[in-house]
Scaffold this motif. Sequence first.
Motif: not given
Length: 86
Positions: A4, A7-9, A11-12, A56, A59-60, A80
Amino acid sequence: MKQLPPEYYQELEEIQAIDFVLVELTLYLDTHPNDQQAMQQFNEYAKYAKKLKRNFEAKFGPLQQYGNSYTDAKWSWGKMPWPWQI
């Protein structure tokens, strides 16, 4: 598991931090129900949390279950990693 983007991490983690603030404010307001400043903070953070989650998910994919998140046309649940898997 699929790699991933960073930015996934990021933003989470921000979503999790805001959710923590909301839990703490909820507990505080349970014992201080007349604190107008705390209620204002709660509402501001709740609005911000919704914005973060909406961005979020755009995007994901879906973040929340039980009708709190809309699904996409591909029913992306399970594609995901779940938060506890990262």
